[in-house]
Design an enzyme around this catalytic site. Structure first.
Site, PDB file in Angstrom:
ATOM      1  N   TYR A  37       1.330   1.049   0.013  1.00 32.46           N
ATOM      2  CA  TYR A  37      -0.013   1.322  -0.360  1.00 32.46           C
ATOM      3  C   TYR A  37      -0.461  -0.015  -0.230  1.00 32.46           C
ATOM      4  O   TYR A  37      -1.723   0.733  -0.420  1.00 32.46           O
ATOM      5  CB  TYR A  37       0.394   1.230  -2.461  1.00 32.46           C
ATOM      6  CG  TYR A  37       1.447   2.624  -2.748  1.00 32.46           C
ATOM      7  CD1 TYR A  37      -0.106   3.935  -3.267  1.00 32.46           C
ATOM      8  CD2 TYR A  37       2.607   3.021  -2.453  1.00 32.46           C
ATOM      9  CE1 TYR A  37       0.272   4.929  -3.087  1.00 32.46           C
ATOM     10  CE2 TYR A  37       2.702   4.638  -2.651  1.00 32.46           C
ATOM     11  CZ  TYR A  37       2.041   5.471  -3.201  1.00 32.46           C
ATOM     12  OH  TYR A  37       2.229   7.158  -3.034  1.00 32.46           O
ATOM     13  N   ALA A  68       9.595   7.796   0.780  1.00 32.41           N
ATOM     14  CA  ALA A  68      10.234   6.990  -0.508  1.00 32.41           C
ATOM     15  C   ALA A  68       8.636   6.641  -0.985  1.00 32.41           C
ATOM     16  O   ALA A  68       7.826   5.724  -0.200  1.00 32.41           O
ATOM     17  CB  ALA A  68      10.766   5.875   0.183  1.00 32.41           C
ATOM     18  N   LYS A  69       8.289   6.160  -2.539  1.00 26.52           N
ATOM     19  CA  LYS A  69       7.697   5.699  -2.989  1.00 26.52           C
ATOM     20  C   LYS A  69       7.387   4.564  -3.638  1.00 26.52           C
ATOM     21  O   LYS A  69       7.852   3.642  -4.441  1.00 26.52           O
ATOM     22  CB  LYS A  69       6.823   6.620  -4.202  1.00 26.52           C
ATOM     23  CG  LYS A  69       5.557   6.941  -4.915  1.00 26.52           C
ATOM     24  CD  LYS A  69       5.303   7.946  -5.990  1.00 26.52           C
ATOM     25  CE  LYS A  69       3.833   7.285  -7.044  1.00 26.52           C
ATOM     26  NZ  LYS A  69       3.171   7.201  -5.787  1.00 26.52           N
ATOM     27  N   THR A  70       7.802   3.601  -1.841  1.00 27.03           N
ATOM     28  CA  THR A  70       7.691   2.168  -1.932  1.00 27.03           C
ATOM     29  C   THR A  70       6.684   1.528  -2.250  1.00 27.03           C
ATOM     30  O   THR A  70       5.417   1.629  -1.881  1.00 27.03           O
ATOM     31  CB  THR A  70       7.897   1.996  -0.357  1.00 27.03           C
ATOM     32  OG1 THR A  70       9.118   3.061  -0.489  1.00 27.03           O
ATOM     33  CG2 THR A  70       8.985   0.609  -0.550  1.00 27.03           C
ATOM     34  N   SER A 103      13.902   7.138  -3.890  1.00 27.57           N
ATOM     35  CA  SER A 103      13.373   6.527  -3.027  1.00 27.57           C
ATOM     36  C   SER A 103      14.471   5.296  -2.600  1.00 27.57           C
ATOM     37  O   SER A 103      14.429   4.643  -2.026  1.00 27.57           O
ATOM     38  CB  SER A 103      12.348   6.396  -3.748  1.00 27.57           C
ATOM     39  OG  SER A 103      11.245   7.464  -3.953  1.00 27.57           O
TER      40      SER A 103
END
Ligand code: PMP
Length: 287
Positions: A158, A152-154, A64
């Site tokens: 969120y 990607a855990k950006t 990510s």
């Protein structure tokens, strides 16, 4: 609360009491949302505390970061080692670990030279609770994979999840189910989605969703236990013909779903593949 006066956190090579870990308010992550985080669980097992799938989580974190032009020299092995140290320093066994890469001050829309690593942990019950969930089809889509790296855990992604969960809760539901940009059912704001129909499990393919580590575990457990599973695109209308459904995620583990909008899943949760997989998952994480 996520910390108290005894909580120790990791910040850029130092172990500090949580209240002493400070950041600059000019950091790029806060202003523009470019940062990466993970959510990892540790469980107490017969052989002591075990972090579940740290390699998979930290590989996703580094991947990510690379996709978001976030520079780091940390390796999967170092991050895993630090995570065990974090648990030990806080005397924790069953815990949720939250690593975060955040950037130094920079008000331009360019990659930043220095990345900071923050690690903390807290004890956290199942994120979506233990009751069957009432979920709502969201009016918010998952981010379009042509506008960002949806895999990607950006941090910034969120806001989409916050909008979807808030909308669902404001309408009296527990959680949302979001569609992808093409209109197919995709995932929840913080969990992947599965449904069961005629003894077969379905989940959507990768491409518009976060590639969940719990999702992979559930797919593997299903295959090992002779459960047929198909990855395919499906609509909300199709979900509303299903027998049963559930979310998967590190924080939520396996969360059964009772209804979607006004459709009630007819199968008793206790008889469902989701319930069976939930028991297998609990064994797997404590092995
Ligand atoms: N989708 C989203 C949007 C999430 O935030 C999460 C939680 N990380 C998941 C799916 C599930 O991923 P995992 O099983 O790796 O926790």
């Amino acid at each position: 609360m996520y910390y108290n006066e005894n909580t120790i956190v990791y910040l850029n090579g130092e172990w500090l009491p949580s209240a002493q870990a400070n950041v600059s308010l000019y950091n790029q992550t806060m202003h523009y949302g470019n940062g990466i985080f993970e959510g990892i669980r540790a469980y107490s097992t017969n052989n002591g505390v075990k972090i579940f799938k740290p390699k998979e989580h930290y590989e996703r974190m580094l991947k990510s970061a690379a996709l978001m032009h976030i520079k780091t020299d940390y390796t999967v092995e170092q991050l895993t080692y630090l995570s065990y140290e974090l648990l030990e320093k806080n005397g924790m066994t069953d815990a949720y670990i939250r690593p975060l890469f955040y950037l130094d001050p920079n008000m331009s829309l360019v990659p930043v030279d220095k990345t900071n690593l923050f690690l903390c942990a807290w004890e956290w019950g199942r994120y979506l609770g233990d009751k069957l969930l009432r979920i709502k089809t969201s009016s918010y889509q998952r981010p379009n994979p042509k506008s960002c790296h949806v895999e990607a855990k950006t941090v910034g992604h969120y806001i989409n999840s916050i909008l979807a969960t808030t909308e669902a809760k404001q309408n009296g539901f527990d959680e949302a189910l979001m569609l992808d940009a093409a209109g197919f059912a995709a995932e929840g704001p913080g969990a992947n989605f599965f449904f069961e129909k005629d003894g077969v499990l379905y989940t959507c393919p990768l491409g518009n969703i976060l590639p969940g580590i719990t999702r992979n575990t559930v797919i593997d457990l299903a295959k090992q236990n002779g459960i047929i599973i198909h990855e395919k695109f499906f609509t909300i209308e199709e979900v509303k013909t299903a027998d049963s459904a559930f979310f998967t995620g590190t924080a939520a583990e396996i969360a059964g779903i009772g209804s979607l909008d006004d459709y009630i899943f007819p199968m008793e949760w206790n008889n469902s593949l989701g319930k069976k997989l939930s028991a297998l998952y609990q064994e797997e994480v404590r092995k």
